[in-house]
Scaffold this motif. Structure first.
Motif, PDB file in Angstrom:
ATOM      1  N   ASN A 172       7.872  -3.628  -0.844  1.00 52.99           N
ATOM      2  CA  ASN A 172       7.695  -4.201   0.491  1.00 52.99           C
ATOM      3  C   ASN A 172       6.253  -4.130   0.953  1.00 52.99           C
ATOM      4  O   ASN A 172       5.950  -3.603   2.020  1.00 52.99           O
ATOM      5  CB  ASN A 172       8.585  -3.464   1.506  1.00 52.99           C
ATOM      6  N   HIS A 173       5.354  -4.637   0.154  1.00 51.56           N
ATOM      7  CA  HIS A 173       3.964  -4.655   0.610  1.00 51.56           C
ATOM      8  C   HIS A 173       3.293  -5.964   0.218  1.00 51.56           C
ATOM      9  O   HIS A 173       3.680  -6.615  -0.749  1.00 51.56           O
ATOM     10  CB  HIS A 173       3.193  -3.451   0.070  1.00 51.56           C
ATOM     11  N   ILE A 209       3.808   0.312   7.881  1.00 46.91           N
ATOM     12  CA  ILE A 209       2.507   0.952   7.678  1.00 46.91           C
ATOM     13  C   ILE A 209       1.457  -0.137   7.526  1.00 46.91           C
ATOM     14  O   ILE A 209       1.603  -1.033   6.694  1.00 46.91           O
ATOM     15  CB  ILE A 209       2.533   1.847   6.428  1.00 46.91           C
ATOM     16  N   GLU A 268      10.459   1.298  -2.140  1.00 42.80           N
ATOM     17  CA  GLU A 268      10.396   0.338  -1.041  1.00 42.80           C
ATOM     18  C   GLU A 268       8.949   0.026  -0.650  1.00 42.80           C
ATOM     19  O   GLU A 268       8.610  -1.135  -0.404  1.00 42.80           O
ATOM     20  CB  GLU A 268      11.175   0.864   0.165  1.00 42.80           C
ATOM     21  N   CYS A 269       8.098   1.033  -0.602  1.00 39.59           N
ATOM     22  CA  CYS A 269       6.702   0.788  -0.232  1.00 39.59           C
ATOM     23  C   CYS A 269       5.982  -0.057  -1.269  1.00 39.59           C
ATOM     24  O   CYS A 269       5.114  -0.860  -0.936  1.00 39.59           O
ATOM     25  CB  CYS A 269       5.964   2.111  -0.006  1.00 39.59           C
ATOM     26  N   CYS A 276      10.277   9.826  10.960  1.00 36.45           N
ATOM     27  CA  CYS A 276       9.817   9.445   9.627  1.00 36.45           C
ATOM     28  C   CYS A 276       8.779  10.446   9.169  1.00 36.45           C
ATOM     29  O   CYS A 276       8.000  10.925   9.914  1.00 36.45           O
ATOM     30  CB  CYS A 276       9.180   8.063   9.640  1.00 36.45           C
ATOM     31  N   THR A 328      11.744   5.757  -1.076  1.00 37.50           N
ATOM     32  CA  THR A 328      10.620   5.380  -0.203  1.00 37.50           C
ATOM     33  C   THR A 328       9.474   4.804  -1.019  1.00 37.50           C
ATOM     34  O   THR A 328       8.878   3.795  -0.645  1.00 37.50           O
ATOM     35  CB  THR A 328      10.166   6.591   0.637  1.00 37.50           C
ATOM     36  N   ARG A 334       3.062  -2.726   4.696  1.00 36.69           N
ATOM     37  CA  ARG A 334       4.217  -2.303   3.911  1.00 36.69           C
ATOM     38  C   ARG A 334       5.222  -1.640   4.840  1.00 36.69           C
ATOM     39  O   ARG A 334       4.880  -1.283   5.954  1.00 36.69           O
ATOM     40  CB  ARG A 334       3.819  -1.380   2.773  1.00 36.69           C
ATOM     41  N   PHE A 335       6.448  -1.479   4.364  1.00 38.87           N
ATOM     42  CA  PHE A 335       7.429  -0.751   5.158  1.00 38.87           C
ATOM     43  C   PHE A 335       8.446  -0.071   4.260  1.00 38.87           C
ATOM     44  O   PHE A 335       8.610  -0.418   3.099  1.00 38.87           O
ATOM     45  CB  PHE A 335       8.134  -1.672   6.177  1.00 38.87           C
ATOM     46  N   HIS A 336       9.097   0.922   4.851  1.00 39.41           N
ATOM     47  CA  HIS A 336      10.187   1.623   4.169  1.00 39.41           C
ATOM     48  C   HIS A 336      11.185   2.121   5.207  1.00 39.41           C
ATOM     49  O   HIS A 336      10.858   2.261   6.383  1.00 39.41           O
ATOM     50  CB  HIS A 336       9.669   2.786   3.315  1.00 39.41           C
ATOM     51  N   GLU A 364       0.986   3.511  11.926  1.00 38.82           N
ATOM     52  CA  GLU A 364       2.399   3.511  11.585  1.00 38.82           C
ATOM     53  C   GLU A 364       3.166   3.013  12.804  1.00 38.82           C
ATOM     54  O   GLU A 364       2.904   3.415  13.917  1.00 38.82           O
ATOM     55  CB  GLU A 364       2.874   4.885  11.121  1.00 38.82           C
ATOM     56  N   TRP A 371       5.722   8.202   2.784  1.00 33.08           N
ATOM     57  CA  TRP A 371       4.669   7.496   2.054  1.00 33.08           C
ATOM     58  C   TRP A 371       3.303   7.970   2.528  1.00 33.08           C
ATOM     59  O   TRP A 371       2.402   8.189   1.740  1.00 33.08           O
ATOM     60  CB  TRP A 371       4.815   5.991   2.250  1.00 33.08           C
TER      61      TRP A 371
END
Length: 148
Positions: free
Chosen positions: A64-65, A103, A60-61, A148, A57, A114-116, A139, A124
């Motif tokens: 992926n941001h 998020i 990825e955060c 989540c 996580t 961002r996402f996870h 979220e 996160w």
């Protein structure tokens, strides 16, 4: 509460606005190991790998941001929602059957998106979104088959 205040001020209902948004360009996704990542962010950070983080996580955060300028206006907020909708649609198409959390954080003149993927025992965000007092946080679940 802070995010809801921003949305109320702009007369925006988040679930309806996301569903009504017409994304112009869907971001390209790639799978690296067991992670679904934004292709452009992954390619921009070739030195970063899963071993640099305590869990998937976090990796990825980080990967992926991205940051978007935010001037506080209603039109800017609608553009942000369109970007979020494009990520949501891309994830739905690219990784059917997986559940993700997008998020959104707005502070000062900037928004971070961002996402996870949702995984048991990994998170996160803090459980209490009200604890974020200097930024507006939301979220957004992409499929809710898993908490989540």
């Amino acid at each position: 509460t802070l995010m809801q205040e921003l949305l109320d001020k702009a007369n925006i209902s988040l679930p309806r606005a996301l569903d009504a948004a017409s994304p112009e360009r869907l971001p390209v996704m790639v799978t690296v190991g067991d992670s679904v990542l934004l292709a452009d962010q992954y390619n921009a950070s070739p030195h970063v790998s899963m071993v640099d983080f305590p869990d998937r996580t976090g990796y990825e955060c980080f990967t992926n941001h991205f940051h978007v300028r935010y001037d506080g206006g209603s039109e800017e907020l609608r553009k942000l929602i369109a970007q979020i909708a494009s990520i949501r649609r891309s994830l739905t198409q690219y990784a059917p059957g997986k559940t993700f959390l997008i998020i959104v954080s707005i502070a000062e003149w900037e928004c971070t998106i961002r996402f996870h993927e949702c995984r048991p025992g990994e998170a996160w965000l803090a459980n209490d979104l009200e604890g974020y007092t200097t930024e507006a946080v939301a979220e957004i679940s992409v499929r809710s088959s898993l908490d989540c």
